[in-house]
Every structure is written in structure tokens, then in C-alpha cells.
Enzyme design. Sequence first.
Site, short mmCIF file in Angstrom:
data_model
loop_
_atom_site.label_atom_id
_atom_site.label_comp_id
_atom_site.label_asym_id
_atom_site.label_seq_id
_atom_site.Cartn_x
_atom_site.Cartn_y
_atom_site.Cartn_z
N HIS A 215 0.87 -1.17 0.00
CA HIS A 215 0.00 0.00 0.00
C HIS A 215 0.91 1.23 0.00
O HIS A 215 2.02 1.18 0.54
CB HIS A 215 -0.83 -0.06 1.29
CG HIS A 215 -1.90 0.97 1.41
ND1 HIS A 215 -1.65 2.28 1.77
CD2 HIS A 215 -3.25 0.88 1.26
CE1 HIS A 215 -2.80 2.94 1.83
NE2 HIS A 215 -3.78 2.11 1.52
N ASP B 1 3.33 -4.57 7.93
CA ASP B 1 2.12 -3.74 7.80
C ASP B 1 0.93 -4.67 8.04
O ASP B 1 0.58 -5.48 7.18
CB ASP B 1 2.08 -3.11 6.41
CG ASP B 1 0.74 -2.44 6.12
OD1 ASP B 1 -0.19 -2.56 6.92
OD2 ASP B 1 0.65 -1.79 5.06
N GLN C 11 -4.26 -5.06 7.08
CA GLN C 11 -5.26 -6.05 6.65
C GLN C 11 -5.13 -7.37 7.41
O GLN C 11 -6.12 -8.09 7.56
CB GLN C 11 -5.11 -6.33 5.14
CG GLN C 11 -5.34 -5.12 4.24
CD GLN C 11 -6.75 -4.57 4.30
OE1 GLN C 11 -7.71 -5.25 4.70
NE2 GLN C 11 -6.90 -3.31 3.92
N LYS D 215 -10.26 -0.69 10.70
CA LYS D 215 -10.45 -1.86 9.82
C LYS D 215 -10.76 -3.12 10.63
O LYS D 215 -10.94 -4.19 10.07
CB LYS D 215 -9.18 -2.09 8.98
CG LYS D 215 -8.90 -0.98 7.98
CD LYS D 215 -7.72 -1.34 7.12
CE LYS D 215 -7.10 -0.17 6.41
NZ LYS D 215 -7.89 0.34 5.29
N CYS E 217 -4.83 2.59 -3.59
CA CYS E 217 -3.56 3.08 -3.00
C CYS E 217 -2.45 2.05 -3.19
O CYS E 217 -1.62 1.84 -2.29
CB CYS E 217 -3.70 3.41 -1.52
SG CYS E 217 -4.95 4.63 -1.18
N1 PLP Z 1 -1.65 -0.79 4.56
C1 PLP Z 1 -2.60 -1.52 4.00
C2 PLP Z 1 -2.28 -2.91 3.53
C3 PLP Z 1 -3.90 -1.01 3.89
O1 PLP Z 1 -4.86 -1.75 3.34
C4 PLP Z 1 -4.18 0.30 4.37
C5 PLP Z 1 -5.51 0.89 4.22
O2 PLP Z 1 -6.24 0.57 3.32
C6 PLP Z 1 -3.14 1.02 4.95
C7 PLP Z 1 -1.89 0.44 5.03
C8 PLP Z 1 -3.36 2.38 5.50
O3 PLP Z 1 -4.18 2.30 6.62
P1 PLP Z 1 -4.79 3.59 7.31
O4 PLP Z 1 -5.45 4.40 6.22
O5 PLP Z 1 -5.76 3.05 8.28
O6 PLP Z 1 -3.67 4.33 7.94
#
Ligand code: PLP
Length: 408
Positions: A123, A200, A203, A226, A365
Amino acid sequence: MGLDPVAVREDFPIFQRVIDGHRLVYLDSAATSHKPNVVLEAEADFYRMHNANAHRAIYTLGEEATELFEGARATLALFLGAPSPATIVSTRGTTESINLVAHGWGRKFLKPGDQVLLTEMEHHSNIVPWQLAAAATGAELRYIPLTDDGHLDLTDIEQLLTERTKVLAVTGMSNVLGSMPPLRLLIDAAHAVGAVVLVDGAQLVPHHAVDVAALDCDFLTFSGHKMLGPTASGGLYGKDELLASMDPFLGGGEMIMEVTREGSTYKEPPFRFEAGTMNIAQQIGLAAAVRYLEAIGMDAIREHEVALTRYAIEGLQEMGARIIGPTDTAARGGEVSFSYRDIHPHDLATSLSEDGIAVRAGHHCAQLVMRRFDVPATTRASLYLYNTTDDVDALLDGLEKAGAFFGD
Ligand code: PLP
């Protein structure tokens, strides 16, 4: 007994919504999840009965707020298998957590010629903070490529992961492909060359049991919104000694020991990284979400999602949709990206929305993934514990309708 999604839905007031005469078919939990009553109540109860700033006031409400906020930290630590609450930093979520590490660790320890190893399935929030840290330090970025079926291609891992690699930052579950990289194997390989590993977990943590001690990752990030929690809740797990070695990210009240005209000294972690008034109500709501997930059981949630993901992938394939990501459910989650005929994902999502079906369309993203699979965008249906086979059937019916409308 397995999870009963119909019973679970009863706990979520939003599923009482009727949208243009249709029940809500929510297939966008990878973007954000809905909130059960216990979370809404926990947050409201804080504001109704205990509202005060944490770590400041000596009066009763202040002490209660501190106790509830620190209790949430302890709940998160236990949920993630962390050795102590002090290894959990409260943040607004994954984006903030990764920026915290890229700033506090990356800018302090990276040097020209060092390498940061990422993957093509990350992401943007696990790419851009590292690009900023690399630009500030002279470090270089490298990327683990992807196979055609959407897993990491580890063929050349020995050339990519070398003693020049100082950090490996990798997702636990791709938000586009659903793929789950072999974390333990990667963490061991990274440690063997002296690199630290950030996972990260945006998910992964909502959908799969995670034990940071067993994984031996150095950092893990997560987003409360999430995983049934409020927006602006979340955190960072970090190993004690790493957190202790890091510079603060944000400066401000409550993260200092002493401030003079010339400079400041900082508190120990996690407080060093928690400047200003924190997301108190949100973290308390997140702790309620964690208790709710634990009561259902992370293994039961995973089992339900694997079965539903299989059902969705098979149904989509039968309709001739192209799945972008692995089709085998063994090492993937319920983020199901696809393209259908030549219908643009935005047209598809708009058409589905007319029937109360919420899916995501776009690059999610993750533009490196779009480029790798040579698509400008995908449609993504993402599943969670409250989704049913009826939801998937509604999606498939909606696709058929869109197919008839847009033609070939
Ligand atoms: N990393 C992954 C794999 C994600 O799916 C997301 C959000 O969709 C993020 C990071 C960013 O998360 P946040 O917007 O809650 O900071």
C-alpha cells in the site's frame, strides 16, 4: 460451532439501513469496517461518564480516563501476543505508525548506500514514508517482485536481501490481491542479514490471529477502523530495545521529561511517541472491538472468511471475471480484486451501488500492483465476519445486471 454471520449482523446497527429500497450489501471492509454496538457504546460511555484528558489530571475523572486508556493498551498487547503494554504505541492507525518508524528509526539509522527492501504489493502508506526517509538519508529502495498469480516472487531473494538491507517492510496481507506473504520465512531471512522487519498489519490483524512474539517481527502496525474499532484508533508494536533507540516522531506535551530553552529530554517508550492529547475515546472503543473479536475467535473468523472467499472466487470465475490475485485460499485473505468484461471498475461500482452493494473501485492506493498487472484499476469486494453467501450472491447478480446493461 462455526461463526454465524447472520447472528453477527444483529450486533451492527448499520445493517438495519435500507438503501434505495435495498438492504446494505457491504463488501468494502478492507477500506473500513463497520462497528458493533459494544464499540459504539464503549466510546459513548467514555464521553458520557469518564471524559477527561489522560495522564494529566489528578481528579477522579482524569484517573479514570488514564486507567481506561492504559487498559486499552494492555488489551491490545495481549491480543497481539506482545510481551508488555509498553511495546504498544497508540497511533491513529497504520499510516501514522509506518511514518513513525520511517522517521524515528529510518531517519536516525539509515545511511547512504543502505537499502530498504519493500515489495510490489505494498500500500502507498508502506512505500511513501520509506521514500521520504530514503531521500533524507541517501538510502536506496528495492522491491520484491510479484508472480503472475499475485504472490511474492522470492526467486531472487538472495540478491535482494543482503547485508546492505537495513529494513524489510512488508505487508501481512495485500489490500488488493489478498495474498499473505510467508512472514516467518522473510523475517528469519531478514534477521540473518541483520535487517529489521516491519509488518504492515492493516489487513492482517483484523482477519487473522497474530502473535508478534512467535513471528519475531520488529514492528507491526495496525488500524483500528479496519478491525471494528473507531476511526483514528490503532497502533504500533515495536520491540523494546528498538523503540528505546528511536527518536520521537511528533514533539509536544506529555512526551517529555524536561524542557529547557536549549532542548528537551524525552520519556521512555511508548510515551515518547505519544505527543499531545491522544485518541483516548477511540483507543477505548478499539479495546471493545478487540474483546468482541476475541469472543468470536480469530480462528473462527478466518475459517468463515476462507470459505466465503472461496465461494466468491468460484462464483466470479464462473461468470468469466478475471481474478487479480491468488485463487487458492490457503495463503490469502478476503480482499477479492477482479475485472469483469471490459466494464470500467467505476462504472461497475456505480451500477452495483444502485442495488445497495458497496464495493471499492480504483487503484486501492497500490499503484505498483496496478502496473504489475497492467490494469488502470480493479473492482474489489472485501469480506469480513458479517458477510454472508447472500452478500456474494447479490454481487454476482449485480454483475450480471451490469453486464447486460453495459454489453460487451
Ligand atoms: N496498509 C494496508 C495494507 C492497507 O490496506 C491500508 C488501508 O487501506 C493502509 C496500510 C493504510 O491504513 P490507514 O489508512 O488506516 O492508515
